[in-house]
Design a protein around this motif. Structure first.
Motif, short mmCIF file in Angstrom:
data_model
loop_
_atom_site.label_atom_id
_atom_site.label_comp_id
_atom_site.label_asym_id
_atom_site.label_seq_id
_atom_site.Cartn_x
_atom_site.Cartn_y
_atom_site.Cartn_z
N SER A 166 0.83 -1.21 0.00
CA SER A 166 0.00 0.00 0.00
C SER A 166 0.86 1.25 0.00
O SER A 166 2.05 1.20 0.33
N PHE A 167 0.24 2.37 -0.33
CA PHE A 167 0.93 3.66 -0.27
C PHE A 167 -0.05 4.74 0.13
O PHE A 167 -1.26 4.61 -0.02
N THR A 168 0.49 5.83 0.61
CA THR A 168 -0.20 7.11 0.79
C THR A 168 0.73 8.16 0.21
O THR A 168 1.93 8.15 0.50
N ALA A 169 0.20 9.05 -0.63
CA ALA A 169 1.03 10.07 -1.27
C ALA A 169 0.30 11.40 -1.31
O ALA A 169 -0.89 11.45 -1.63
N ARG A 170 1.01 12.48 -1.00
CA ARG A 170 0.46 13.83 -1.11
C ARG A 170 0.32 14.19 -2.57
O ARG A 170 1.13 13.79 -3.41
N VAL A 171 -0.72 14.98 -2.87
CA VAL A 171 -0.99 15.35 -4.26
C VAL A 171 -1.66 16.71 -4.32
O VAL A 171 -2.37 17.12 -3.40
N ALA A 172 -1.38 17.41 -5.42
CA ALA A 172 -2.10 18.65 -5.75
C ALA A 172 -2.63 18.49 -7.17
O ALA A 172 -1.94 17.96 -8.05
N HIS A 173 -3.85 18.91 -7.37
CA HIS A 173 -4.47 18.93 -8.70
C HIS A 173 -4.69 20.39 -9.07
O HIS A 173 -5.33 21.13 -8.32
N VAL A 174 -4.17 20.79 -10.21
CA VAL A 174 -4.33 22.17 -10.69
C VAL A 174 -5.31 22.15 -11.86
O VAL A 174 -5.01 21.59 -12.92
N TRP A 175 -6.47 22.75 -11.65
CA TRP A 175 -7.53 22.83 -12.65
C TRP A 175 -7.51 24.25 -13.24
O TRP A 175 -7.65 25.22 -12.49
N LYS A 176 -7.35 24.37 -14.55
CA LYS A 176 -7.39 25.69 -15.20
C LYS A 176 -8.63 25.76 -16.08
O LYS A 176 -8.94 24.80 -16.80
N PHE A 177 -9.29 26.88 -16.01
CA PHE A 177 -10.54 27.09 -16.73
C PHE A 177 -10.38 28.16 -17.80
O PHE A 177 -9.57 29.08 -17.67
N ASP A 178 -11.15 28.02 -18.85
CA ASP A 178 -11.35 29.05 -19.87
C ASP A 178 -12.82 29.40 -19.77
O ASP A 178 -13.67 28.67 -20.30
N GLY A 179 -13.11 30.47 -19.04
CA GLY A 179 -14.52 30.77 -18.74
C GLY A 179 -15.06 29.73 -17.79
O GLY A 179 -14.49 29.51 -16.72
N ASP A 180 -16.12 29.04 -18.19
CA ASP A 180 -16.69 27.99 -17.34
C ASP A 180 -16.32 26.59 -17.81
O ASP A 180 -16.89 25.61 -17.35
N THR A 181 -15.35 26.49 -18.72
CA THR A 181 -14.93 25.21 -19.29
C THR A 181 -13.56 24.82 -18.75
O THR A 181 -12.65 25.65 -18.69
N VAL A 182 -13.40 23.55 -18.36
CA VAL A 182 -12.10 23.06 -17.92
C VAL A 182 -11.17 23.00 -19.12
O VAL A 182 -11.42 22.26 -20.08
N ALA A 183 -10.12 23.82 -19.09
CA ALA A 183 -9.12 23.82 -20.16
C ALA A 183 -8.06 22.76 -19.91
O ALA A 183 -7.63 22.07 -20.84
N SER A 184 -7.64 22.63 -18.63
CA SER A 184 -6.60 21.65 -18.33
C SER A 184 -6.64 21.22 -16.87
O SER A 184 -7.16 21.93 -16.01
N PHE A 185 -6.08 20.06 -16.66
CA PHE A 185 -5.90 19.47 -15.33
C PHE A 185 -4.45 19.05 -15.27
O PHE A 185 -3.93 18.46 -16.23
N GLU A 186 -3.77 19.34 -14.15
CA GLU A 186 -2.40 18.88 -13.97
C GLU A 186 -2.24 18.30 -12.58
O GLU A 186 -2.59 18.93 -11.58
#
Length: 128
Positions: free
Chosen positions: A95-115
């Motif tokens: 098993s594992f536990t790992a810290r994470v960050a998700h960066v969501w970028k929008f163009d208006g109300d649309t998801v442009a990217s996820f990192e």
């Protein structure tokens, strides 16, 4: 629906195990990047590529894979989800536990990217 509401809905769908709900905000032009060093590293475009190369792959390799949200940061056109992943590798039984960050970028109300930005060392250690 605000940008932070869109991301919160994605995480709520994740908590329910609702893959279609998780993919709902992803358009045909949305890019989704899994971090270098992570088993599913790469950039995928659109919900079908994300479903196949990320979520189906995770389901094939891991038991009990979860993301636990600790904080959701509303930056308007950029929303950040902070938390951790946990899972058990089906092949190794580790098993594992790992810290994470998700960066969501929008163009208006649309998801442009996820990192995804993740500490991949514990993930890799659970595989080996």
């Amino acid at each position: 629906m605000s940008t932070v509401d869109v991301v919160a809905a994605h995480y709520a769908a994740s908590d329910r195990g609702d893959l279609d709900g998780m993919l709902a905000p992803i358009t045909a032009n949305t890019t989704w990047t899994e971090a270098a060093g992570f088993p599913y590293a790469g950039t995928y475009t659109g919900p079908d590529e994300v479903r196949e190369n990320v979520f189906f792959a995770i389901g094939k390799d891991w038991d009990g894979y979860t993301f636990t949200l600790a904080e959701l940061v509303d930056g308007g056109q950029t929303v950040i989800g902070l938390g951790h992943y946990q899972a058990t590798n089906k092949a190794s039984g580790r098993s594992f536990t790992a810290r994470v960050a998700h960066v969501w970028k929008f163009d208006g109300d649309t998801v442009a990217s996820f990192e995804q930005i993740v500490d991949s060392v514990p993930v890799a250690a659970a595989i080996d």
